[in-house]
Write a protein that holds these residues in place. Structure first.
Motif, mmCIF file in Angstrom:
data_model
loop_
_atom_site.group_PDB
_atom_site.id
_atom_site.type_symbol
_atom_site.label_atom_id
_atom_site.label_comp_id
_atom_site.label_asym_id
_atom_site.label_seq_id
_atom_site.Cartn_x
_atom_site.Cartn_y
_atom_site.Cartn_z
ATOM 1 N N SER A 191 -11.927 96.753 5.277
ATOM 2 C CA SER A 191 -12.775 97.521 6.501
ATOM 3 C C SER A 191 -13.870 96.694 6.858
ATOM 4 O O SER A 191 -14.608 96.067 6.046
ATOM 5 N N VAL A 192 -14.122 96.131 8.239
ATOM 6 C CA VAL A 192 -15.212 95.506 8.508
ATOM 7 C C VAL A 192 -15.767 96.220 9.671
ATOM 8 O O VAL A 192 -15.347 96.515 10.751
ATOM 9 N N ILE A 193 -17.086 96.442 9.626
ATOM 10 C CA ILE A 193 -17.991 97.278 10.653
ATOM 11 C C ILE A 193 -19.049 96.000 11.280
ATOM 12 O O ILE A 193 -19.615 95.361 10.362
ATOM 13 N N MET A 194 -18.876 95.934 12.335
ATOM 14 C CA MET A 194 -19.784 94.802 12.994
ATOM 15 C C MET A 194 -20.352 95.637 14.251
ATOM 16 O O MET A 194 -19.973 96.030 15.078
ATOM 17 N N GLU A 195 -21.673 95.663 13.886
ATOM 18 C CA GLU A 195 -22.614 96.415 15.051
ATOM 19 C C GLU A 195 -22.682 95.477 16.071
ATOM 20 O O GLU A 195 -22.619 93.988 16.115
ATOM 21 N N PRO A 196 -23.246 95.698 17.304
ATOM 22 C CA PRO A 196 -23.653 94.871 18.419
ATOM 23 C C PRO A 196 -24.813 94.052 18.203
ATOM 24 O O PRO A 196 -25.725 94.188 17.245
ATOM 25 N N GLY A 197 -24.827 92.583 18.565
ATOM 26 C CA GLY A 197 -25.724 91.691 18.279
ATOM 27 C C GLY A 197 -25.448 90.788 16.981
ATOM 28 O O GLY A 197 -26.364 90.170 16.624
ATOM 29 N N VAL A 198 -24.240 90.843 16.556
ATOM 30 C CA VAL A 198 -23.948 89.869 15.402
ATOM 31 C C VAL A 198 -23.515 88.656 16.013
ATOM 32 O O VAL A 198 -22.705 88.872 16.932
ATOM 33 N N HIS A 199 -23.786 87.396 15.265
ATOM 34 C CA HIS A 199 -23.208 86.422 15.844
ATOM 35 C C HIS A 199 -22.241 85.892 14.523
ATOM 36 O O HIS A 199 -22.584 85.688 13.240
ATOM 37 N N PHE A 200 -20.903 85.929 15.136
ATOM 38 C CA PHE A 200 -19.914 85.665 14.074
ATOM 39 C C PHE A 200 -18.856 84.536 14.522
ATOM 40 O O PHE A 200 -18.596 84.513 15.401
ATOM 41 N N THR A 201 -18.882 83.526 13.796
ATOM 42 C CA THR A 201 -18.024 82.249 14.044
ATOM 43 C C THR A 201 -17.138 82.211 12.748
ATOM 44 O O THR A 201 -17.520 81.861 11.604
ATOM 45 N N GLY A 202 -15.801 82.537 13.212
ATOM 46 C CA GLY A 202 -14.757 82.409 11.943
ATOM 47 C C GLY A 202 -13.584 83.376 12.416
ATOM 48 O O GLY A 202 -13.495 83.747 13.247
ATOM 49 N N ARG A 203 -12.888 83.508 11.266
ATOM 50 C CA ARG A 203 -11.488 84.339 11.475
ATOM 51 C C ARG A 203 -11.695 85.516 10.745
ATOM 52 O O ARG A 203 -12.245 85.508 9.566
ATOM 53 N N CYS A 204 -11.269 86.825 11.176
ATOM 54 C CA CYS A 204 -11.296 88.083 10.313
ATOM 55 C C CYS A 204 -10.075 88.335 9.880
ATOM 56 O O CYS A 204 -8.880 88.601 10.963
ATOM 57 N N THR A 205 -9.635 88.644 8.751
ATOM 58 C CA THR A 205 -8.459 89.106 8.253
ATOM 59 C C THR A 205 -8.585 90.610 7.653
ATOM 60 O O THR A 205 -9.448 90.609 6.687
ATOM 61 N N MET A 206 -7.774 91.525 8.094
ATOM 62 C CA MET A 206 -7.879 92.791 7.397
ATOM 63 C C MET A 206 -6.858 93.034 6.197
ATOM 64 O O MET A 206 -5.632 92.506 6.528
ATOM 65 N N VAL A 207 -7.157 93.129 5.125
ATOM 66 C CA VAL A 207 -6.408 93.251 3.833
ATOM 67 C C VAL A 207 -5.824 94.599 3.925
ATOM 68 O O VAL A 207 -6.575 95.657 3.939
ATOM 69 N N GLU A 208 -4.588 94.647 3.788
ATOM 70 C CA GLU A 208 -4.125 96.010 3.921
ATOM 71 C C GLU A 208 -3.774 96.802 2.847
ATOM 72 O O GLU A 208 -3.730 98.139 2.479
#
Length: 127
Positions: free
Chosen positions: A100-117
């Motif tokens: 699970s990934v929680i990202m609030e507004p105002g985060v600078h993210f450069t990359g890929r996001c993979t959700m592990v099932e």
């Protein structure tokens, strides 16, 4: 006196290892429990339950933990069995793989996001 059935919010464990503001550490850390980084760290973290990177913290590392909370900066990938939280103002340059990934507004993210099932797909931590 207590009235009603108000549940207390779940309290997070206090960090038992701290790299403070103004500190700069390189190497390998073996941590049981919670690691908090408010300074700079470059290297490897082994068998950490929870990682917290404070708003002044900078971590140059690939991270494998059970859960993480980032307010500062991470340069490297993050893999977690549970939740990864990015708080407002966080900067992450790297890939993220988590249940699970929680990202609030105002985060600078450069990359890929993979959700592990499932746990079979996720990272195995050193015990």
């Amino acid at each position: 006196m207590r009235f009603g059935n108000k549940q207390q919010p779940e309290e997070l464990p206090r960090p038992n290892t701290l790299i403070g503001v103004g500190s700069s550490v390189r190497g390998t850390l073996m941590v049981t429990g919670t690691l908090r980084i408010d300074g700079e760290f470059e290297g490897d973290v082994l068998s950490c339950e929870r990682l917290e990177i404070g708003e002044h913290g900078l971590m140059r590392s690939d991270i494998e933990v059970r859960e993480a909370m980032v307010r500062g900066r991470v340069v490297g990938s993050i893999r977690a069995l549970g939740v990864v939280e990015f708080k407002t103002g966080a900067r992450v340059d790297g890939d993220v793989a988590a249940f699970s990934v929680i990202m609030e507004p105002g985060v600078h993210f450069t990359g890929r996001c993979t959700m592990v099932e499932s746990s079979s797909e996720s990272v195995e931590l050193n015990s």
